[in-house]
Design an enzyme around this catalytic site. Structure first.
Site, PDB file in Angstrom:
ATOM      1  NE  ARG A 297      11.047  -4.415 -11.290  1.00 15.53           N
ATOM      2  CZ  ARG A 297      10.652  -3.273 -11.836  1.00 15.53           C
ATOM      3  NH1 ARG A 297       9.442  -3.181 -12.364  1.00 15.53           N
ATOM      4  NH2 ARG A 297      11.466  -2.233 -11.876  1.00 15.53           N
TER       5      ARG A 297
ATOM      6  CB  SER B 257       4.527  -1.431   9.067  1.00 17.43           C
ATOM      7  OG  SER B 257       4.602  -0.340   8.163  1.00 17.43           O
TER       8      SER B 257
ATOM      9  CG  ASP C  18       2.062  -4.682 -17.261  1.00 17.52           C
ATOM     10  OD1 ASP C  18       1.903  -4.750 -18.499  1.00 17.52           O
ATOM     11  OD2 ASP C  18       2.750  -3.793 -16.712  1.00 17.52           O
TER      12      ASP C  18
ATOM     13  CD  GLU D 228       8.874  -8.137 -17.515  1.00 19.08           C
ATOM     14  OE1 GLU D 228       9.524  -7.109 -17.834  1.00 19.08           O
ATOM     15  OE2 GLU D 228       7.951  -8.108 -16.695  1.00 19.08           O
TER      16      GLU D 228
ATOM     17  CG  LEU E 241      -2.171   0.926   1.068  1.00 17.43           C
ATOM     18  CD1 LEU E 241      -3.111   0.437  -0.020  1.00 17.43           C
ATOM     19  CD2 LEU E 241      -2.916   1.023   2.404  1.00 17.43           C
TER      20      LEU E 241
ATOM     21  CG  HIS F 194       7.083  -4.408 -17.592  1.00 17.30           C
ATOM     22  ND1 HIS F 194       8.183  -4.925 -16.943  1.00 17.30           N
ATOM     23  CD2 HIS F 194       6.690  -3.358 -16.829  1.00 17.30           C
ATOM     24  CE1 HIS F 194       8.445  -4.224 -15.850  1.00 17.30           C
ATOM     25  NE2 HIS F 194       7.557  -3.259 -15.760  1.00 17.30           N
TER      26      HIS F 194
ATOM     27  NE  ARG G  98       5.911   8.417  -3.847  1.00 18.01           N
ATOM     28  CZ  ARG G  98       7.089   7.861  -3.586  1.00 18.01           C
ATOM     29  NH1 ARG G  98       7.300   6.595  -3.942  1.00 18.01           N
ATOM     30  NH2 ARG G  98       8.037   8.537  -2.981  1.00 18.01           N
ATOM     31  CB  ILE G  99       1.420   2.362  -7.360  1.00 18.42           C
ATOM     32  CG1 ILE G  99       2.492   3.237  -8.016  1.00 18.42           C
ATOM     33  CG2 ILE G  99       0.558   1.703  -8.439  1.00 18.42           C
ATOM     34  CD1 ILE G  99       3.501   2.457  -8.857  1.00 18.42           C
TER      35      ILE G  99
END
Length: 357
Positions: A269, A213, A293, A298, A189, A316, A191-192
């Protein structure tokens, strides 16, 4: 006018200026024709094939040596003391051994938010701060995460192929899974992750998460482990950093907990998911489907995933919009310029914030 003096490299790799001309030459042929050599420009090493937007900016100020440490090690040995900066991508490898070869490098500027291929501890020991490009790609990655949720739940790509194959006259397509009001679990959890949660909330989805955490101010339910989270959600969205600390965090146990009506979405990832366990879970009906994605090796995607009707695959591309890639290039270039001119860095990675002036 762009000036530069690249070192020669072996096929199939090209020097940075050739790559630049290939991309931009048709747009400004007169300028390209008037190139002059300027040996006074500082030298930077590109450790990966750079996006043309980033390469263009770098080539306007620096002589960019494209993977010379790989293509011509002897030439690089002579060049290395002149390198003032290292430019890479989120998938680049910048090991301790390479950092030891560039004693005068002042910055590693990564075009991407992830930097798990950079030995940050070694960089710190050598006095070389590492930067990345957070924030500017948050919206695009969150958008694609929700796009994959909708795609696997409502079988949008499959429906497109159903119509194109002329199957509709023979009868309706199979039913999908309702997304609005479903339960979403987010692994990571940051920014994205928070941006994904905001979008999911717009669909009336309940949000829960797991992270290193608990974040009491998030307002979302916290689970201590990915397996506990997976057992309580319909869509498990993975958006945690890569690296050794999260390798195979999503394993067979987590997939078993997600269950036969659960979907896995990975925009983090490829290393975070045990790909072998995922393929088995999809083949055996352990989980309902997946939207992926990113992958372990890759751009090579296991053929077993290609034909699975309950899987949506993208290359990706979470941050792959013109607007965001330009913003990433601008920020990576700004970090490179700041680092090589001893100015405050724009966005150092968290481990290097103490090195910022």
């Amino acid at each position: 006018m762009i000036r530069g003096k690249p070192l020669s490299v072996n096929p199939p790799l090209q020097d940075s200026h050739s790559l630049f001309f290939e991309f931009f030459g048709q747009r400004c042929p007169n300028s390209v024709a008037r190139l002059e050599i300027d040996v006074s420009k500082p030298d930077v090493l590109a450790v990966a094939k750079l996006h043309p937007f980033y390469l263009q900016a770098l080539a306007s100020v620096y002589t960019v040596h494209d993977r010379t440490h790989i293509t011509d090690p002897s030439a690089f040995a002579a060049l290395a003391p002149r390198i003032v900066g290292v430019a890479g991508t989120g998938e680049s490898s910048v090991p301790r051994s390479l950092l030891a070869q560039v004693p005068n490098a002042k910055v590693v500027s990564v075009f991407g938010v992830g930097y798990d291929g950079v030995d940050v501890q070694a960089a710190i020991e050598h006095g070389i701060p590492v930067t990345h490009t957070p924030d500017v790609l948050t919206d695009d990655v969150a958008d694609l995460a929700l796009g994959l949720v909708l795609s696997v739940g409502r079988t949008i790509p499959q429906a497109d192929q159903f119509v194109r194959a002329g199957q509709w006259p023979a009868g309706p397509i199979a039913l999908g899974r309702k997304v609005s009001g479903a339960r979403m679990g987010i692994v990571g959890l940051g920014r994205i992750g928070k941006a994904i949660a905001r979008r999911a909330s717009g669909f009336g989805m309940s949000i829960a998460y797991t992270a290193r955490s608990e974040k009491p101010d998030s307002g979302f339910e916290f689970f201590a482990t990915p397996a506990e989270l997976a057992a309580n959600v319909d869509f498990l969205v993975v958006i945690t950093p890569g690296g050794t600390g999260t390798k195979h965090l999503i394993n067979a146990e987590v997939l078993q907990a997600l269950g036969p009506r659960g979907f896995l979405i990975n925009v983090a990832r490829g290393s975070v998911v045990d790909e072998t366990a995922l393929i088995a879970a999809l083949q055996n009906g352990t989980i309902a489907g997946a939207g992926l994605d990113v992958f372990a090796n890759e751009p090579n995607v296991p053929e077993a995933l290609w034909a699975m009707p309950n899987v949506v695959l993208t290359p990706h591309m979470a941050s792959a919009t013109t607007e965001t890639r330009q913003a990433m290039a601008d920020l990576a270039f700004a970090n490179m310029q700041a680092g090589t001119s001893d100015q405050p860095l724009r966005t150092p990675v968290p481990e290097c914030t103490a090195m910022v002036k």
